[in-house]
Design a protein around this motif. Structure first.
Motif, PDB file in Angstrom:
ATOM      1  N   LEU A 107       3.777  13.099  27.661  1.00 16.27           N
ATOM      2  CA  LEU A 107       3.194  12.039  28.469  1.00 16.27           C
ATOM      3  C   LEU A 107       4.258  11.329  29.299  1.00 16.27           C
ATOM      4  CD1 LEU A 107       0.471  10.600  28.973  1.00 16.27           C
ATOM      5  CD2 LEU A 107       1.122   8.971  27.193  1.00 16.27           C
ATOM      6  N   VAL A 121      -2.515   7.439  30.324  1.00 15.68           N
ATOM      7  CA  VAL A 121      -3.447   8.344  29.655  1.00 15.68           C
ATOM      8  C   VAL A 121      -4.772   8.472  30.395  1.00 15.68           C
ATOM      9  CG1 VAL A 121      -2.440   7.900  27.397  1.00 15.68           C
ATOM     10  CG2 VAL A 121      -4.333   6.494  28.184  1.00 15.68           C
ATOM     11  N   GLN A 152     -10.719  13.221  24.040  1.00 16.29           N
ATOM     12  CA  GLN A 152     -10.066  13.934  22.941  1.00 16.29           C
ATOM     13  C   GLN A 152      -8.550  13.738  22.983  1.00 16.29           C
ATOM     14  OE1 GLN A 152     -10.653  18.202  22.890  1.00 16.29           O
ATOM     15  NE2 GLN A 152     -10.700  18.219  20.655  1.00 16.29           N
ATOM     16  N   SER A 153      -7.969  13.810  24.176  1.00 15.43           N
ATOM     17  CA  SER A 153      -6.531  13.598  24.307  1.00 15.43           C
ATOM     18  C   SER A 153      -6.166  12.165  23.952  1.00 15.43           C
ATOM     19  CB  SER A 153      -6.084  13.910  25.741  1.00 15.43           C
ATOM     20  OG  SER A 153      -6.236  15.281  26.017  1.00 15.43           O
ATOM     21  N   ARG A 154      -7.046  11.238  24.304  1.00 18.07           N
ATOM     22  CA  ARG A 154      -6.797   9.836  23.960  1.00 18.07           C
ATOM     23  C   ARG A 154      -6.740   9.660  22.438  1.00 18.07           C
ATOM     24  NH1 ARG A 154      -5.541   4.784  26.540  1.00 18.07           N
ATOM     25  NH2 ARG A 154      -5.445   3.422  24.732  1.00 18.07           N
ATOM     26  N   VAL A 200      -5.816  11.909  20.251  1.00 15.69           N
ATOM     27  CA  VAL A 200      -4.547  12.474  19.782  1.00 15.69           C
ATOM     28  C   VAL A 200      -3.427  11.460  19.948  1.00 15.69           C
ATOM     29  CG1 VAL A 200      -2.793  14.234  20.236  1.00 15.69           C
ATOM     30  CG2 VAL A 200      -5.211  14.871  20.171  1.00 15.69           C
ATOM     31  N   LEU A 201      -3.409  10.809  21.098  1.00 18.20           N
ATOM     32  CA  LEU A 201      -2.356   9.843  21.377  1.00 18.20           C
ATOM     33  C   LEU A 201      -2.488   8.582  20.527  1.00 18.20           C
ATOM     34  CD1 LEU A 201      -2.331  10.396  25.212  1.00 18.20           C
ATOM     35  CD2 LEU A 201      -0.465  10.942  23.655  1.00 18.20           C
ATOM     36  N   PRO A 255       3.365  14.664  21.813  1.00 21.26           N
ATOM     37  CA  PRO A 255       2.524  14.094  22.873  1.00 21.26           C
ATOM     38  C   PRO A 255       3.209  12.980  23.643  1.00 21.26           C
ATOM     39  CG  PRO A 255       1.769  13.408  20.696  1.00 21.26           C
ATOM     40  CD  PRO A 255       2.785  14.479  20.477  1.00 21.26           C
ATOM     41  N   PHE A 268      -7.038  11.894  31.050  1.00 16.39           N
ATOM     42  CA  PHE A 268      -6.757  12.961  30.083  1.00 16.39           C
ATOM     43  C   PHE A 268      -7.981  13.324  29.253  1.00 16.39           C
ATOM     44  CE2 PHE A 268      -2.341  11.991  30.939  1.00 16.39           C
ATOM     45  CZ  PHE A 268      -1.699  13.208  30.748  1.00 16.39           C
ATOM     46  N   ARG A 322       2.510  14.749  34.602  1.00 17.29           N
ATOM     47  CA  ARG A 322       1.996  16.080  34.958  1.00 17.29           C
ATOM     48  C   ARG A 322       2.387  16.527  36.362  1.00 17.29           C
ATOM     49  NH1 ARG A 322      -4.299  15.428  33.676  1.00 17.29           N
ATOM     50  NH2 ARG A 322      -3.944  13.488  34.797  1.00 17.29           N
TER      51      ARG A 322
END
Length: 351
Positions: free
Chosen positions: A339, A231, A237-239, A241-242, A335, A234, A343
């Motif tokens: 992940l 992660v 904010q993405s952290r 979510v995860l 997610p 990222f 990517r």
């Protein structure tokens, strides 16, 4: 469950299969009435089988979308437990069914793939509120009934011509772009869902242990996914979510619903499928867009849990590595799955 298993294996036609099913449930519940209402393409709920109501009302009684207690169950995708049905504000009476003497009502949605197929009901002449175990049992029966309906080839039976067992008309979908630009690559269809091959458990205690073991492996895999450095980069904010995704994996309510299915006699895989259908039907009807988005988290976790269970039976296939410049095409992608793919090889995502 043993009787239902035998019914599913027997070479009966669609109507006889449903008739025998409601008879089994009626006897098991010691209910005066057990009925199956299935959804027509128009949205009406049609009485398709009954033990206790007037047989002449089968395929005659139809309720408008949202009408009556049956309509309430179909609209909310939740069980409805009423001790005095005639006193309920949503009660609707159809004289051809001859249900004047019935008082108590319990209804459970029949869900498959998150789609509302119909409603399974039991009724009694005495005023009573069904206990939690009975509600759980009817929900389990409704889940199995969804598979009975799907396997009975109802669309080939003239009496069920307008019953919406599965969508058959072409659909046109309009998309919304999330990021600007053009991506050209190799389309890769993702189908992470592992459908259960067995519904009814031979040994409920063994299934409960399999489920418990798979849940522990799921939690460990999610922790490894988030704590293994993938992660990084990222953004905060993405952290967040995860981390929410991780919280779902440890949610006691979700896990208890899974275990209830196994205790009721379903296989571990069928328990996962039942809870998946319940969450899908409820969250898709939610008005809050944030709640609807949480469906992706739960779907992803359910898919991962199903794969862990498939590994127990040796049915899990190793996913093929993505080609360079892959464009992922899927119903949805949680997610965790995104992940997991990383990517480096993904050029675009089409949901």
């Amino acid at each position: 469950m043993r009787q239902i298993r035998e019914l599913m294996a027997a070479p009966f036609g669609a109507q006889e299969r449903l008739d025998r099913f409601v008879r089994i449930i009626s006897q098991s519940f010691i209910a005066d009435v057990c009925s199956v209402y299935l959804r027509r393409a128009s949205g009406h709920m049609e009485l398709c089988a009954t033990e206790g109501l007037a047989a002449s009302a089968v395929h005659i009684t139809r309720m408008r979308p949202g009408e009556g207690l049956v309509g309430q169950v179909a609209t909310t995708a939740r069980p409805l437990n009423v001790a005095d049905a005639p006193a309920h504000p949503a009660f609707s009476f159809h004289p051809e069914t001859e249900e004047e003497a019935l008082v108590s009502f319990l209804g459970a949605p029949i869900l498959r793939g998150g789609r509302m197929l119909g409603v399974l009901t039991v009724q009694n002449k005495t005023a009573r509120r069904y206990d939690d175990e009975e509600v759980e049992t009817l929900q389990t029966a409704a889940m199995v009934l969804a598979e009975v309906i799907a396997s009975a080839d109802l669309l080939d039976d003239g009496g069920f011509a307008e019953i919406e067992v599965r969508p058959s008309a072409p659909e046109s979908l309009s998309g919304q772009h999330v990021t600007d630009g053009v991506a050209i690559g190799v389309a890769v269809k993702l189908e992470p869902h592992v459908a259960p091959t067995r519904l009814i458990a031979d040994d409920p205690e063994a299934e409960a242990r399999r489920l418990e073991d798979a849940i522990m492996r799921l939690r460990a895999a999610v922790d490894d996914l988030l704590d293994g450095g993938r992660v990084e980069g990222f953004g905060e904010q993405s952290r967040d979510v995860l981390e929410t995704y991780r919280m779902f994996a440890h949610d006691r309510g979700w896990l208890e619903r899974l275990k209830e299915g196994a205790r009721a006699g379903l296989t571990a895989e069928a328990s996962v499928e039942r809870v998946r259908n319940e969450h899908r039907a409820r969250l898709l009807s939610a008005r809050d867009p944030y709640l609807r988005e949480r469906l992706h988290d739960l779907e992803d976790l359910a898919n991962r849990l199903s794969r862990h269970l498939a590994e127990d039976d040796g049915d899990a296939a190793e996913p093929e590595p993505l080609p360079n410049n892959a464009v992922l095409v899927a119903r949805n992608i949680g997610p965790g799955t995104l992940l997991e793919h990383g990517r480096e090889r993904i050029a675009g995502v089409l949901l």
